[in-house]
Write an enzyme that holds these catalytic residues in place. Structure first.
Site, PDB file in Angstrom:
ATOM      1  N   GLU A  84       2.627 -17.481 109.108  1.00 25.07           N
ATOM      2  CA  GLU A  84       3.995 -17.969 108.883  1.00 25.07           C
ATOM      3  C   GLU A  84       4.811 -17.580 110.098  1.00 25.07           C
ATOM      4  O   GLU A  84       4.977 -16.405 110.382  1.00 25.07           O
ATOM      5  CB  GLU A  84       4.595 -17.345 107.621  1.00 25.07           C
ATOM      6  CG  GLU A  84       4.016 -17.897 106.344  1.00 25.07           C
ATOM      7  CD  GLU A  84       4.238 -19.388 106.181  1.00 25.07           C
ATOM      8  OE1 GLU A  84       5.181 -19.942 106.782  1.00 25.07           O
ATOM      9  OE2 GLU A  84       3.441 -20.013 105.472  1.00 25.07           O
ATOM     10  N   CYS A 132      13.324 -16.855 108.833  1.00 20.85           N
ATOM     11  CA  CYS A 132      12.643 -18.020 109.401  1.00 20.85           C
ATOM     12  C   CYS A 132      13.067 -19.288 108.686  1.00 20.85           C
ATOM     13  O   CYS A 132      12.848 -20.382 109.168  1.00 20.85           O
ATOM     14  CB  CYS A 132      11.138 -17.839 109.359  1.00 20.85           C
ATOM     15  SG  CYS A 132      10.526 -17.539 107.725  1.00 20.85           S
TER      16      CYS A 132
END
Ligand code: UN1
Length: 480
Positions: free
Chosen positions: A249, A283
């Site tokens: 990720e 993020c």
């Protein structure tokens, strides 16, 4: 807290590292959160060996005892939400409500996966050959290396460790160097809950030492990583070279589209929350605000007004909306991008200044740019700070095009009151997650998390989909 030694946890023992790192409070540079062990290569090696040795027994550990163990961890996290939330906010700089909320998320994740332990199923399939049965089952991967970032120092470890243990894997966990405190506390809770020696190991230390050891060691079957694009790409290349399973990720450059027909209040709240809360250090942050012509000026005016009302201060102070940036190097990056956006022709409509507060910390006013275009680096690269830019779009079609015009594809948002546009956007946004009239950041803990393109690689995290990464499928043929 600062007087207690924070050791690594290897093969069921708390052991001192080769050296220590100092964990500094970004809201108050004079406040030392604690000293934390730093492993060398030999200690990382011991942890991997311990996990390898413990893996078979842990895979065969009874499901009731395994579920009970995860449940105990979840209950303990929830019971200590205030204390742990305080520690988290102190070391990371997100506000206290954000810190407590993150601990609650971690607790709920453990409770969710406690339930999943008892829900492991397989398939019994008719064979094309008479007298043969086919059974499809899932088995643990073996040893999983977990490399976690500083921005969610308890929730991200939780959403990797809980499924890893639930599905029967032994774990070597490397928390972020910058914020090891919350991760250490989580490891202590897991150890105290009675995890068998070696099934769970905590190895704090540098990425270039501990991370490297995990990535390169053949005894580690799978690597789950969350962090920067640069590190992720490096890890992926090395791990794939030895055919390790990977789940990565990485960054985002998440768009929030605001259409003419949006509820202005909703749009401004989505933008403020998505772009600036948690100091923009997510993020999933909305760093590109793509706004159609009919609402553009009203939206920019209302957003600027809202930003003026925000309090940027010590993370633990009541009333703080936005805490400090996590450290000097992240602050330098934020300031570099603010300068870059200016030099590219963006107009700094609000903020971007360093702020002085009662305590010395990395305080940065949220920065909002207008008059930016998709091609500018500010709209292509992840800043990871409280910096967002507005891109003007002619209409919905151009807004959708701009939203997808990025190397990333994690979360994608739209504010509109039109069912037609909301539905079209949901189907056509090139992202792993789509948010309608909601901020791009802030996700549930029991459903899949992850993105497309440069944001993510490998199977999804969280919810039942986590099984894809943390197990491997076996097809058994049974003759008469
Ligand atoms: C969220 O938006 O609720 O590193 C979670 C990150 C993400 C987590 C975001 N993996 O920011």
């Amino acid at each position: 807290m600062s007087t207690q030694p924070h050791h690594n946890y290897i093969a069921g023992e708390w052991v001192a590292g080769a050296s220590v790192s100092r964990n500094q409070n970004p809201s108050d540079l004079g406040d030392l959160v604690g000293e934390y062990a730093q492993a060398d290569q030999a200690q990382a090696d011991q942890a991997i060996a311990a996990a390898r040795a413990a893996a078979p027994a842990w895979a065969g550990f009874g499901v009731q005892a395994r579920a009970d163990l995860l449940e105990r961890v979840g209950v303990e996290l929830l019971a200590r939400r205030d204390e742990l939330g305080q520690l988290l906010s102190r070391e990371e700089g997100k506000t206290l409500p954000e810190g407590v909320g993150e601990v609650v998320r971690a607790g709920n994740i453990f409770k969710f996966f406690a339930g999943e332990v008892l829900r492991r199923t397989g398939d019994l399939v008719a064979s094309v050959r008479p007298g043969v049965d086919v059974e499809v089952t899932r088995e643990p991967m073996g040893v999983v290396g977990i490399i976690a970032p500083w921005n969610f120092p308890i929730a991200i470890p939780a959403w990797k460790i809980a499924p890893a243990l639930a599905y029967g894997n032994a774990v070597v966990f490397k928390p972020a160097d910058l914020c090891p405190g919350s991760s250490w506390a989580l490891a202590k809770i897991i150890a105290d809950a009675g995890v068998p020696a070696g099934a769970f190991n905590l190895v704090m230390g540098r990425g270039s030492v501990v991370g490297e050891a995990l990535v390169n060691d053949r005894r580690v079957d799978a690597i789950s990583f969350t962090g920067s694009v640069e590190t992720g790409q490096r890890i992926a290349a090395k791990a794939i070279a030895r055919m390790a399973k990977i789940q990565m990720e990485m960054g985002g450059k998440n768009p929030l589209v605001v259409l003419d027909d949006a509820d202005l209040k909703v749009a401004v709240e989505c933008a403020v929350n998505g772009a600036f809360f948690s100091t923009g250090q997510r993020c999933t942050a909305s760093s590109r605000l793509i706004v159609t012509a009919g609402i553009h000026d009203r939206f920019v005016a209302a957003l600027t007004e809202r930003l003026k009302g925000l309090t940027i201060d010590h993370a633990l102070k009541a009333g703080t909306h936005i805490g400090p940036v996590v450290d000097q190097s992240q602050l330098n990056q934020d300031l570099k991008y603010i300068e870059l956006a200016k030099s590219e022709g963006g107009h700094l409509a609000y903020g971007g200044n360093l702020l002085k507060r009662d305590t010395e910390g990395f305080y940065l006013e949220p920065a909002l740019f207008t008059q930016t275009t998709a091609a500018m680096r500010i709209n292509q690269e992840e800043v990871f700070g409280p910096v967002a830019s507005v891109i003007l779009a002619r209409d919905y079609d151009e807004a959708l095009h701009l939203a997808n015009d990025t190397p990333f594809g994690l979360s994608s948002g739209i504010c509109t009151t039109s069912l037609k546009f909301a539905s079209h956007y949901r189907r056509n946004a090139q992202a792993g997650m789509v948010m309608v009239n909601l901020p791009t950041a802030g996700v549930d803990y029991h459903v899949p998390f992850g993105g497309r393109k440069g944001s993510s690689y490998g199977p999804r995290e969280q919810g039942r989909y986590a099984a894809e990464f943390f197990t491997t499928v076996k097809t058994s043929y049974i003759g008469a």
